[in-house]
Design a protein around this motif. Structure first.
Motif, PDB file in Angstrom:
ATOM      1  N   ILE A 196       5.916   1.407  15.969  1.00 27.51           N
ATOM      2  CA  ILE A 196       6.495   0.716  14.749  1.00 27.51           C
ATOM      3  C   ILE A 196       7.623   1.726  14.145  1.00 27.51           C
ATOM      4  N   LYS A 197       8.060   1.442  13.205  1.00 29.10           N
ATOM      5  CA  LYS A 197       9.256   2.048  12.773  1.00 29.10           C
ATOM      6  C   LYS A 197       7.863   2.267  11.377  1.00 29.10           C
ATOM      7  N   PRO A 198       7.565   3.090  10.901  1.00 28.74           N
ATOM      8  CA  PRO A 198       6.362   3.803  10.493  1.00 28.74           C
ATOM      9  C   PRO A 198       7.003   3.485   8.942  1.00 28.74           C
ATOM     10  N   LEU A 199       5.899   2.780   8.171  1.00 27.90           N
ATOM     11  CA  LEU A 199       6.505   2.455   6.578  1.00 27.90           C
ATOM     12  C   LEU A 199       5.826   4.053   5.913  1.00 27.90           C
ATOM     13  N   ARG A 200       7.400   4.901   5.049  1.00 25.89           N
ATOM     14  CA  ARG A 200       6.657   5.922   4.335  1.00 25.89           C
ATOM     15  C   ARG A 200       6.765   5.809   2.994  1.00 25.89           C
ATOM     16  N   LYS A 218       9.235  22.668   2.016  1.00 20.86           N
ATOM     17  CA  LYS A 218       8.808  21.053   1.969  1.00 20.86           C
ATOM     18  C   LYS A 218       9.508  20.497   1.250  1.00 20.86           C
ATOM     19  N   THR A 219      10.331  20.314   0.932  1.00 17.66           N
ATOM     20  CA  THR A 219      11.382  18.998  -0.548  1.00 17.66           C
ATOM     21  C   THR A 219      10.224  17.553  -0.556  1.00 17.66           C
ATOM     22  N   THR A 220      10.024  16.501  -0.216  1.00 17.64           N
ATOM     23  CA  THR A 220       8.954  15.237   0.041  1.00 17.64           C
ATOM     24  C   THR A 220       7.777  15.808  -0.021  1.00 17.64           C
ATOM     25  N   THR A 221       7.219  14.282  -0.983  1.00 14.97           N
ATOM     26  CA  THR A 221       5.432  14.219  -0.244  1.00 14.97           C
ATOM     27  C   THR A 221       5.959  13.018  -0.740  1.00 14.97           C
ATOM     28  N   THR A 222       4.363  12.533   0.040  1.00 15.77           N
ATOM     29  CA  THR A 222       3.260  11.301  -0.121  1.00 15.77           C
ATOM     30  C   THR A 222       2.697  10.754  -1.280  1.00 15.77           C
ATOM     31  N   VAL A 223       3.746   9.259  -1.663  1.00 19.26           N
ATOM     32  CA  VAL A 223       2.602   9.074  -2.897  1.00 19.26           C
ATOM     33  C   VAL A 223       1.699   7.841  -2.909  1.00 19.26           C
ATOM     34  N   ALA A 224       1.744   7.242  -1.527  1.00 20.27           N
ATOM     35  CA  ALA A 224       1.174   6.148  -1.573  1.00 20.27           C
ATOM     36  C   ALA A 224       0.478   6.354  -0.328  1.00 20.27           C
ATOM     37  N   MET A 225       0.986   6.214   0.910  1.00 20.98           N
ATOM     38  CA  MET A 225       0.480   6.010   2.191  1.00 20.98           C
ATOM     39  C   MET A 225       1.646   6.155   3.272  1.00 20.98           C
ATOM     40  N   VAL A 231      -5.435  -1.136  19.331  1.00 18.84           N
ATOM     41  CA  VAL A 231      -5.420  -1.585  18.442  1.00 18.84           C
ATOM     42  C   VAL A 231      -5.005  -0.564  17.128  1.00 18.84           C
ATOM     43  N   LEU A 232      -4.323   0.535  17.663  1.00 16.54           N
ATOM     44  CA  LEU A 232      -5.081   1.281  15.946  1.00 16.54           C
ATOM     45  C   LEU A 232      -3.973   1.173  14.836  1.00 16.54           C
ATOM     46  N   TYR A 233      -4.356   0.698  13.358  1.00 14.28           N
ATOM     47  CA  TYR A 233      -3.313   0.845  12.232  1.00 14.28           C
ATOM     48  C   TYR A 233      -3.080   2.484  11.418  1.00 14.28           C
ATOM     49  N   LEU A 234      -2.826   3.432  11.918  1.00 15.43           N
ATOM     50  CA  LEU A 234      -2.760   4.250  11.009  1.00 15.43           C
ATOM     51  C   LEU A 234      -2.817   4.971   9.222  1.00 15.43           C
ATOM     52  N   PHE A 235      -3.232   4.936   8.831  1.00 12.91           N
ATOM     53  CA  PHE A 235      -2.902   4.937   7.320  1.00 12.91           C
ATOM     54  C   PHE A 235      -3.003   6.116   6.867  1.00 12.91           C
ATOM     55  N   TRP A 259      -5.714  11.319  -5.330  1.00 15.05           N
ATOM     56  CA  TRP A 259      -6.779  10.917  -4.456  1.00 15.05           C
ATOM     57  C   TRP A 259      -7.443   9.951  -4.813  1.00 15.05           C
ATOM     58  N   PHE A 260      -6.959   9.550  -6.244  1.00  8.29           N
ATOM     59  CA  PHE A 260      -7.809   7.769  -6.351  1.00  8.29           C
ATOM     60  C   PHE A 260      -7.443   6.891  -5.375  1.00  8.29           C
ATOM     61  N   MET A 261      -6.943   7.411  -5.090  1.00  8.94           N
ATOM     62  CA  MET A 261      -5.722   6.029  -4.070  1.00  8.94           C
ATOM     63  C   MET A 261      -7.177   5.932  -2.742  1.00  8.94           C
ATOM     64  N   TRP A 262      -8.182   6.940  -2.103  1.00  8.44           N
ATOM     65  CA  TRP A 262      -8.635   7.304  -1.440  1.00  8.44           C
ATOM     66  C   TRP A 262      -8.987   6.370  -1.050  1.00  8.44           C
ATOM     67  N   ASP A 263     -10.624   6.191  -2.443  1.00  5.84           N
ATOM     68  CA  ASP A 263     -11.383   5.026  -2.152  1.00  5.84           C
ATOM     69  C   ASP A 263     -10.779   3.531  -1.637  1.00  5.84           C
ATOM     70  N   GLU A 264      -9.276   3.039  -1.528  1.00  2.00           N
ATOM     71  CA  GLU A 264      -8.924   1.935  -1.032  1.00  2.00           C
ATOM     72  C   GLU A 264      -8.429   2.219  -0.340  1.00  2.00           C
ATOM     73  N   LEU A 265      -8.338   3.038   0.343  1.00  2.13           N
ATOM     74  CA  LEU A 265      -7.157   3.316   1.926  1.00  2.13           C
ATOM     75  C   LEU A 265      -8.527   3.734   3.084  1.00  2.13           C
ATOM     76  N   SER A 266      -9.669   4.178   2.253  1.00  2.00           N
ATOM     77  CA  SER A 266     -10.635   4.018   3.188  1.00  2.00           C
ATOM     78  C   SER A 266     -11.363   3.243   3.444  1.00  2.00           C
ATOM     79  N   LEU A 267     -11.329   1.643   3.070  1.00  2.67           N
ATOM     80  CA  LEU A 267     -12.480   0.519   2.944  1.00  2.67           C
ATOM     81  C   LEU A 267     -11.582   0.143   4.184  1.00  2.67           C
TER      82      LEU A 267
END
Length: 205
Positions: free
Chosen positions: A41-45, A66-73, A85-89, A98-106
């Motif tokens: 699918i068209k990835p969410l960036r 590198k001129t851009t950076t991922t700020v959420a996921m 089916v794999l959902y990739l984050f 890094w404070f977002m990692w705990d939420e993303l890893s649930l």
């Protein structure tokens, strides 16, 4: 006349198993590229342009272009085989997010940790994070054109990985290479699950 009750409708397709997978690693290692290469699918960036505020905060050594950076996921989806089916984050790579990692890893079943041989130390935090939480993971060595030609054994030793942790050389720009990473991870997850179950059976008996 007696009839047998069935919980499924005859001829109906079984619901696919959905699995959450994390793609982690240091800044600029190729997480966004991997998710985009394999996603059906068209990835969410959530990329933003690097600004002057990041100067002195984000370490761009080795990835000065590198001129851009991922700020959420990053988010994508891939069907490995019918029914799976794999959902990739993709996780943000900079320390300040890094404070977002705990939420993303649930609920994540496993993780791919991407490594850059020019900056191997950048993936230590990801390796440590998943080891401490007992999350199955593999290491994918993204082979940049100007990277160092280390063997998988050399990378495993440098990162102080357990012998059973798979290390795979890859090119995250290629869909086939990315899919190999994911199938290797699924195999590792199954292997660790079976090992844990056997250990539990032994402890009960």
């Amino acid at each position: 006349m007696d009839s047998k009750r069935s919980d499924t409708v005859e001829g109906a397709a079984a619901m696919p198993v959905a699995v959450k997978i994390l793609v982690a690693g240091g800044f600029g290692v190729g997480k966004t590229t991997l998710v985009g290469a394999v996603s059906e699918i068209k990835p969410l960036r959530t990329e933003e342009v690097l600004s002057e505020r990041s100067i002195g905060v984000d370490d761009t050594t080795g990835v000065e272009n590198k001129t851009t950076t991922t700020v959420a996921m990053d988010f994508g989806r891939i069907t490995i085989r019918p029914g799976l089916v794999l959902y990739l984050f993709g996780t943000p790579g900079q320390d300040r997010f890094w404070f977002m990692w705990d939420e993303l890893s649930l609920g994540a079943l496993g993780a791919v940790v991407l490594a850059d041989t020019r900056r191997l130390a950048d993936c230590f935090p990801s390796v440590d994070y998943f080891e401490r939480r007992g999350v199955p993971f593999i290491v994918g060595v993204n082979c940049f054109d100007d990277g160092f030609d280390y063997s998988t054994d050399e990378v495993r030793e440098a990162l102080d990985l357990e012998p059973e942790t798979p290390v795979v050389l890859c090119d995250v720009r290629e869909r086939r290479s990315g899919k190999q990473l994911l199938t290797t991870l699924i195999g590792q997850v199954i292997k660790m699950h079976n090992t844990k179950r056997q250990e539990e059976d032994v402890s009960v008996s």
